[in-house]
Design a protein around this motif. Structure first.
Motif, PDB file in Angstrom:
ATOM      1  N   ALA A   1      -8.067  -2.192   3.137  1.00 10.09           N
ATOM      2  CA  ALA A   1      -6.977  -1.729   2.267  1.00 10.09           C
ATOM      3  C   ALA A   1      -7.230  -0.332   1.688  1.00 10.09           C
ATOM      4  O   ALA A   1      -6.346   0.524   1.707  1.00 10.09           O
TER       5      ALA A   1
ATOM      6  N   ARG B   1      -5.208   3.038   2.413  1.00  6.85           N
ATOM      7  CA  ARG B   1      -4.560   3.780   1.318  1.00  6.85           C
ATOM      8  C   ARG B   1      -4.888   5.269   1.416  1.00  6.85           C
ATOM      9  O   ARG B   1      -4.019   6.117   1.277  1.00  6.85           O
TER      10      ARG B   1
ATOM     11  N   ILE C   1       0.851  -1.211   0.000  1.00  2.00           N
ATOM     12  CA  ILE C   1       0.000   0.000   0.000  1.00  2.00           C
ATOM     13  C   ILE C   1       0.881   1.252   0.000  1.00  2.00           C
ATOM     14  O   ILE C   1       0.656   2.189  -0.774  1.00  2.00           O
TER      15      ILE C   1
ATOM     16  N   SER D   1       1.506   4.090  -3.114  1.00  2.00           N
ATOM     17  CA  SER D   1       0.846   5.361  -2.769  1.00  2.00           C
ATOM     18  C   SER D   1       1.835   6.516  -2.863  1.00  2.00           C
ATOM     19  O   SER D   1       1.578   7.601  -2.353  1.00  2.00           O
TER      20      SER D   1
END
Ligand code: BJ8
Length: 423
Positions: free
Chosen positions: A408, A412, A295, A299
């Motif tokens: 998730a 994020r 993640i 990101s």
């Protein structure tokens, strides 16, 4: 993937359930790992290991057992591998990192148990992990309450030895740990039928120190402003280190370190210049738990260090090699292992010092303190970690999560917002 079905069958595994596990891993690995650009060439080794993770190493362990070696399955970085190796035994990590195993664990454990424990118990009871089937003996420890109770369940049909870890680190506690290591050595000698001598233990100490030095080289390269390896790849290397033969592990890790050092010299980075650098602190990330790294690194930031047992806690500090008697060697082992700072100790201020030191050494822009759901120890210590980092002027984000993907997208969003603040 080679065909290991006969081996798995002989191990008494549930082949149908195991097929379901094997069906999802290649896609997950492809999505998370093989999609990365410009990976170090030396990562080929770890890609190969993962591709046959329930085949190659289990087959090696079985071959070793045929030649008379014993396999010890462990769950914590306080258990000294050196003692097992000195008796010609083999150590393999057993911590479960997949949500696949959690439901089987929940059949016997409260749902409010940390996923690492549920997955480990589930991997055993669901008969879907060859390492749990192969190990001749499990070695537990009295670190957290969940693990202590899990040993009673896991030990029902496999020999289970539990090491009694002190709760504090006073001189008398370190001495007690040295005695506990000596007791463990006696158990290992009995199980293997081999005597541990000072010479054999000295060799084993050197072997594991070499492995630690190799892992430290990779981490050293990660301190560079040029980021030569993704956090995900470094994590994979670390996760496999718990399973692999320690001599081969050191060789392969040194090979990777050579390449990373060259990349640093050549200015080769796997992230664009200016990418925010993150230190992850907290609970261990057992294979195949790549969730947080994935993640974060998709990101817009890079993980450059892990203050975790699948990170610096595994390799920092070497065992003093100068002792020539077993008593001296057990004391040296106790000293080194009591230098690991896990939240199961009180007080645990040295862990806070470690996190701040690592944040500076790895020149991070921020710290993400990640704790597995229902890990009361690390969750509670998160309060002190966050306060100390704020006081030191280091941005910090505290996260609690599990092995599922349910959170998730929410994670994020929070992580992207955190990275933006850093920028
Ligand atoms: S030295 S971190 S490996 S105990 S199992 S404590 S996550 S509730 S793994 Fe550990 Fe040894 Fe410490 Fe490292 Fe929490 Fe879960 Fe317990 Fe855990």
């Amino acid at each position: 993937m080679a065909n290991y079905r006969e081996m798995w069958e002989n191990l008494g595994m549930d082949l149908a359930a195991h097929d379901n596990l094997c069906a999802v891993l290649p896609t997950a690995f492809g999505d998370v790992y093989l999609s990365q650009k410009n990976r170090p060439k030396a990562m080929d080794f770890w890609d190969m290991v993962v591709a046959d993770i329930h085949g190659i190493r289990p087959a090696e362990l079985i071959e070793a057992q045929k030649k008379g070696q014993k396999v010890f399955g462990t769950f914590c970085v306080y258990v000294p591998d050196e003692v097992v190796i000195a008796a010609n035994g083999i150590v393999t990590g057993l911590c479960g990192g997949s949500q696949f195993w959690v439901p089987d664990g929940e059949k016997v454990l409260p749902k409010s148990t940390c996923p690492l424990i549920k997955a480990s118990v589930g991997a055993r009871l669901g008969k879907t992990c060859p390492f749990f089937r192969i190990a001749d003996m499990y070695v537990g420890e009295t670190t957290c309450d969940g693990k202590k109770k899990a040993w009673e369940i896991l030990g029902k049909d496999v020999p289970m030895y539990v090491m009694d870890i002190p709760q504090m680190k006073r001189a008398k506690d370190v001495k007690k740990w040295a005695e506990e290591i000596a007791d463990f050595a006696a158990v290992v000698e009995k199980e293997t039928g081999n005597k541990i001598t000072p010479e054999k233990l000295a060799d084993a100490i050197r072997i594991i120190n070499e492995k630690r030095k190799a892992l430290a080289r990779v981490y050293e390269a990660r301190k560079s402003s040029t980021i030569p390896i993704s956090g995900k790849d470094a994590l994979l290397m670390m996760q496999i280190a718990f399973f692999d033969d320690p001599v081969r592990c050191a060789q392969m890790v040194n090979r990777l370190a050579d390449e990373l050092e060259q990349r640093v010299k050549d200015g080769v980075s796997v992230f664009p210049a200016g990418t925010k650098r993150i230190l992850l602190s907290g609970t261990p990330m057992a294979i195949p738990n790549w969730k947080m790294h994935h993640i974060i690194e998709t990101s817009g930031a890079a993980v450059v260090c892990e203050e975790a047992c699948t990170g610096t806690r595994y390799f920092e500090k070497l065992v003093d090699e100068s002792a020539t008697t077993l008593e001296g060697q057990y004391a040296a082992l106790a000293d080194r292992y009591m230098g690991i700072n896990c939240a199961c100790f009180t007080p645990n201020t040295k862990r806070i010092d470690d996190i701040i030191r690592l944040a500076k050494e790895y020149k991070v822009d921020g710290v993400i303190d990640v704790n597995l759901k229902f890990c009361c120890l690390y969750d509670t210590e998160g309060y002190t970690v966050e306060n100390a980092l704020k006081e030191a002027g280091i941005p910090v984000l505290g996260i609690e999560t599990d092995y599922t993907d349910a959170d998730a997208e929410q994670l994020r969003t929070r992580i992207q917002a955190f990275i933006e603040v850093l920028g």
